[in-house]
Design an enzyme around this catalytic site. Sequence first.
Site, PDB file in Angstrom:
ATOM      1  N   TYR A  58      47.996  33.160  44.927  1.00  0.00           N
ATOM      2  CA  TYR A  58      48.080  34.072  46.072  1.00  0.00           C
ATOM      3  C   TYR A  58      48.610  33.407  47.344  1.00  0.00           C
ATOM      4  O   TYR A  58      48.279  33.839  48.448  1.00  0.00           O
ATOM      5  CB  TYR A  58      46.719  34.752  46.333  1.00  0.00           C
ATOM      6  CG  TYR A  58      46.199  35.452  45.095  1.00  0.00           C
ATOM      7  CD1 TYR A  58      46.820  36.614  44.630  1.00  0.00           C
ATOM      8  CD2 TYR A  58      45.143  34.938  44.355  1.00  0.00           C
ATOM      9  CE1 TYR A  58      46.384  37.239  43.470  1.00  0.00           C
ATOM     10  CE2 TYR A  58      44.703  35.551  43.194  1.00  0.00           C
ATOM     11  CZ  TYR A  58      45.325  36.700  42.761  1.00  0.00           C
ATOM     12  OH  TYR A  58      44.903  37.314  41.610  1.00  0.00           O
ATOM     13  N   CYS A 108      54.397  33.051  65.510  1.00  0.00           N
ATOM     14  CA  CYS A 108      54.053  33.631  66.809  1.00  0.00           C
ATOM     15  C   CYS A 108      52.845  34.535  66.677  1.00  0.00           C
ATOM     16  O   CYS A 108      52.945  35.758  66.773  1.00  0.00           O
ATOM     17  CB  CYS A 108      55.239  34.401  67.352  1.00  0.00           C
ATOM     18  SG  CYS A 108      56.690  33.367  67.455  1.00  0.00           S
ATOM     19  N   GLU A 109      51.705  33.916  66.435  1.00  0.00           N
ATOM     20  CA  GLU A 109      50.499  34.677  66.127  1.00  0.00           C
ATOM     21  C   GLU A 109      49.343  33.693  66.231  1.00  0.00           C
ATOM     22  O   GLU A 109      49.356  32.661  65.557  1.00  0.00           O
ATOM     23  CB  GLU A 109      50.660  35.193  64.687  1.00  0.00           C
ATOM     24  CG  GLU A 109      49.472  35.843  64.064  1.00  0.00           C
ATOM     25  CD  GLU A 109      49.283  37.254  64.560  1.00  0.00           C
ATOM     26  OE1 GLU A 109      48.169  37.536  65.044  1.00  0.00           O
ATOM     27  OE2 GLU A 109      50.230  38.052  64.488  1.00  0.00           O
ATOM     28  N   GLU A 149      41.207  38.483  32.238  1.00  0.00           N
ATOM     29  CA  GLU A 149      42.461  38.375  32.980  1.00  0.00           C
ATOM     30  C   GLU A 149      42.373  37.384  34.147  1.00  0.00           C
ATOM     31  O   GLU A 149      42.498  37.773  35.300  1.00  0.00           O
ATOM     32  CB  GLU A 149      42.837  39.763  33.523  1.00  0.00           C
ATOM     33  CG  GLU A 149      42.928  40.816  32.451  1.00  0.00           C
ATOM     34  CD  GLU A 149      43.129  42.219  33.011  1.00  0.00           C
ATOM     35  OE1 GLU A 149      43.916  42.964  32.412  1.00  0.00           O
ATOM     36  OE2 GLU A 149      42.519  42.558  34.044  1.00  0.00           O
ATOM     37  N   PRO A 150      42.166  36.112  33.860  1.00  0.00           N
ATOM     38  CA  PRO A 150      42.084  35.149  34.959  1.00  0.00           C
ATOM     39  C   PRO A 150      43.464  34.879  35.567  1.00  0.00           C
ATOM     40  O   PRO A 150      44.436  34.697  34.841  1.00  0.00           O
ATOM     41  CB  PRO A 150      41.566  33.880  34.265  1.00  0.00           C
ATOM     42  CG  PRO A 150      42.049  34.003  32.855  1.00  0.00           C
ATOM     43  CD  PRO A 150      42.056  35.469  32.539  1.00  0.00           C
ATOM     44  N   GLY A 151      43.535  34.889  36.870  1.00  0.00           N
ATOM     45  CA  GLY A 151      44.770  34.508  37.555  1.00  0.00           C
ATOM     46  C   GLY A 151      44.484  33.241  38.344  1.00  0.00           C
ATOM     47  O   GLY A 151      44.879  32.134  37.978  1.00  0.00           O
ATOM     48  N   ARG A 152      43.703  33.434  39.422  1.00  0.00           N
ATOM     49  CA  ARG A 152      43.328  32.326  40.295  1.00  0.00           C
ATOM     50  C   ARG A 152      42.734  31.150  39.521  1.00  0.00           C
ATOM     51  O   ARG A 152      43.071  29.991  39.792  1.00  0.00           O
ATOM     52  CB  ARG A 152      42.285  32.848  41.301  1.00  0.00           C
ATOM     53  CG  ARG A 152      41.872  31.854  42.366  1.00  0.00           C
ATOM     54  CD  ARG A 152      40.584  32.326  43.073  1.00  0.00           C
ATOM     55  NE  ARG A 152      40.611  33.755  43.332  1.00  0.00           N
ATOM     56  CZ  ARG A 152      41.092  34.308  44.439  1.00  0.00           C
ATOM     57  NH1 ARG A 152      41.551  33.559  45.401  1.00  0.00           N
ATOM     58  NH2 ARG A 152      41.080  35.626  44.590  1.00  0.00           N
ATOM     59  N   ARG A 161      46.219  33.716  53.210  1.00  0.00           N
ATOM     60  CA  ARG A 161      44.838  33.989  52.798  1.00  0.00           C
ATOM     61  C   ARG A 161      43.816  33.710  53.894  1.00  0.00           C
ATOM     62  O   ARG A 161      42.813  34.409  54.004  1.00  0.00           O
ATOM     63  CB  ARG A 161      44.486  33.212  51.523  1.00  0.00           C
ATOM     64  CG  ARG A 161      45.267  33.694  50.299  1.00  0.00           C
ATOM     65  CD  ARG A 161      44.734  33.101  49.007  1.00  0.00           C
ATOM     66  NE  ARG A 161      43.378  33.530  48.733  1.00  0.00           N
ATOM     67  CZ  ARG A 161      42.288  32.813  48.952  1.00  0.00           C
ATOM     68  NH1 ARG A 161      42.388  31.576  49.419  1.00  0.00           N
ATOM     69  NH2 ARG A 161      41.099  33.292  48.699  1.00  0.00           N
ATOM     70  N   GLY A 199      38.981  37.524  38.203  1.00  0.00           N
ATOM     71  CA  GLY A 199      38.153  37.347  39.394  1.00  0.00           C
ATOM     72  C   GLY A 199      37.286  36.107  39.400  1.00  0.00           C
ATOM     73  O   GLY A 199      36.479  35.916  40.313  1.00  0.00           O
TER      74      GLY A 199
HETATM   75  C1  LIG Z   1      43.909  40.641  40.535  1.00  0.00           C
HETATM   76  C2  LIG Z   1      43.513  41.021  39.191  1.00  0.00           C
HETATM   77  C3  LIG Z   1      43.189  40.047  38.255  1.00  0.00           C
HETATM   78  C4  LIG Z   1      43.161  38.568  38.579  1.00  0.00           C
HETATM   79  O1  LIG Z   1      42.240  38.236  39.524  1.00  0.00           O
HETATM   80  P1  LIG Z   1      41.921  36.670  39.805  1.00  0.00           P
HETATM   81  O2  LIG Z   1      40.956  36.713  40.926  1.00  0.00           O
HETATM   82  O3  LIG Z   1      43.229  36.045  40.186  1.00  0.00           O
HETATM   83  O4  LIG Z   1      41.380  36.121  38.542  1.00  0.00           O
HETATM   84  C5  LIG Z   1      42.874  40.450  36.973  1.00  0.00           C
HETATM   85  N1  LIG Z   1      42.881  41.755  36.627  1.00  0.00           N
HETATM   86  C6  LIG Z   1      43.193  42.725  37.501  1.00  0.00           C
HETATM   87  C7  LIG Z   1      43.197  44.123  37.051  1.00  0.00           C
HETATM   88  C8  LIG Z   1      43.517  42.393  38.806  1.00  0.00           C
HETATM   89  O5  LIG Z   1      43.804  43.360  39.673  1.00  0.00           O
END
Ligand SMILES: *Cc1c(COP(=O)(O)O)cnc(C)c1O
Length: 463
Positions: A421, A391-392, A320-323, A360, A278
Site C-alpha cells: 500500500y 505542499c501539505e 487473501e493475504p496482501g500486506r 499511509r 487483513g
Molecule cells: C484488501 C483486501 C485483502 C488484503 O488485505 P491485506 O490487509 O493486505 O491482507 C484481501 N481481501 C479483500 C477482499 C480485500 O479487500
Amino acid sequence: MSRSAHPAGPRHADVLPEGHYTAPADDLNALDPKVWARTVGRDADGVVTVGGIPVMQLAEEYGTPAYLLDEADFRERARAWRTAFGDDADVFYAGKAFLSRAVVRWLDEEGLNLDVCSGGELATALSAGMPAERIAFHGNNKSPEEIERAVRAGVGRIVLDSFQEIVRVAHIAQSLGKRQRVQIRITVGVEAHTHEFIATAHEDQKFGIPLAGGQAAEAVRRALKLDGLEVIGIHSHIGSQIFDMSGFEVAAHRVVGLLKDIRDEHGVELPEIDLGGGLGIAYTSDDDPREPHEIAKALTEIVTRECEAARLATPRISVEPGRAIVGPTAFTLYEVGTVKPLEGLRTYVSVDGGMSDNIRTALYDAEYSVALASRTSDAEPMLVRIVGKHCESGDIVVKDAFLPGDLAPGDLIAVPATGAYCRSMASNYNHALRPPVVAVRDGAARVVVRRETEEDLLRLDVG
Ligand SMILES: *Cc1c(COP(=O)(O)O)cnc(C)c1O
C-alpha cells in the site's frame, strides 16, 4: 504495548512533546529483524545492505527515493503461506497491496493464486501469464466491461458484491455462453483493525451484502436460480492489520451458519469459504504478528469445528493475504535534504519523497520506524519527524522516531515495511515522479517498476 509519552531516558530534548513514540532503542544502529526484510543487514562499513548490496550503491544506480524489494524474502513469505495452508486450501495474494509483472511471476512460481479488483490489475496479471483460473476478481462496482473481460478470460471466480452485480454477472456470462464461478461476499457484522475487533453494527459499509435481515440468504437464493452463475462459496473480509484471531472466529461462525441455512433451504452444500485477508505485520518493534502456520492452524481449526457443529462437510478454505506477504519485504530509501531542530519540540527531517510515495501515515495515522542507512553513528538519539517535500503540513512519513543526533543532509535513511500500500497508492501530487521498485536478490538488482519521468507526466498532459 510499551508506548509512553515519556520514554525512559529522554536525551537530546529536555522535554519531550506529546506523541506516541517508543523509547529509543539501546542501539540506534541495530535493525530489528521483525520490521526489516530478511536479507537486510549492515556491511563492515555500517552501510545497510539488502540482498547483499549496499544501499549506497543502489542509491547511486537507481536514485532516491526508491522502494527496495527483497525478492528472496517475498518468495519465502509467499511459500510459507502456501505451505502452511497446504493442498486443501488456496492462498490468493491480494494484488492491490502491490502488483507488478515480476510479482505475478513469483506468485505463479510459488503456487499462489491472485486477487485483482480492477481492469488494470486484471490486465497486469494476465499479461504476466497468471493462469486465469487462478485469478479472483473483486470489487464493489466492477464495470460491465471489466466483468466481460474477466468472464471472457475465464477467471476462476468473481466475488459478487451486490444484488445488481448478481444479475449483471449472470447476464454477461450467459450472453457469452458461459457459466461463471462466483462467491458471494457478505458482511458478518464484524470489523477488525489492528488489536481490536467490533462485533456489532459494522454492516454500515460499502462492501458486501449484510447477513443481517436475511439479505445474504436472499442473495444466495437469487444467485442459485441463475443459469449464468455457479455459486461456489461465501466470502468474508473483516478488516486490516489484524493481530487477534477472535474476529475471524466470529466471522467463521457466522459464515458457517449461513452455509447451514443454505443447506437446509436448498439442499446444497457450498464447497468453498473465503475468509479474506487483513493479517497484520510489524511496522514497529511493538507489533507482534503471527506466523502463517499459526494463522493457518487457527483458521482451519475454527472452520472445521464450526462445520462439525453444523454437521457440514468442511469446505475448501481460501485466504487473501496482501500486506502479510509483501509488506515486510520492501523498504523505502530516501536522502535527507534538510534537518530542522525546533527547540523543545522535535527535529524535522525532510526527505526527497513523502506522501506521494507513502500516503499511509497521512491517511491512516500509520506508524513506521526509520534507520540511518548510509552509515552508523554513536551520537545521542534525537526525536525526529520524517516529513516529505510536498505542499501539505500533513505530509509526514514517520510521525515520531529517534535517529542519531548527528544526522545531516546527504545521509540516506530507510523506512522499513513499505512493501504494501505504498507504491500501489502512490500519487503524482506536486507532479512528483513516482519512485521505482528495485528487486534485489543474491547480489543482483533489477528494476521491476521504473521511476516515472517528466516525459511520463507530460505525455498524459495533451495540452
Ligand atoms: C484488501 C483486501 C485483502 C488484503 O488485505 P491485506 O490487509 O493486505 O491482507 C484481501 N481481501 C479483500 C477482499 C480485500 O479487500
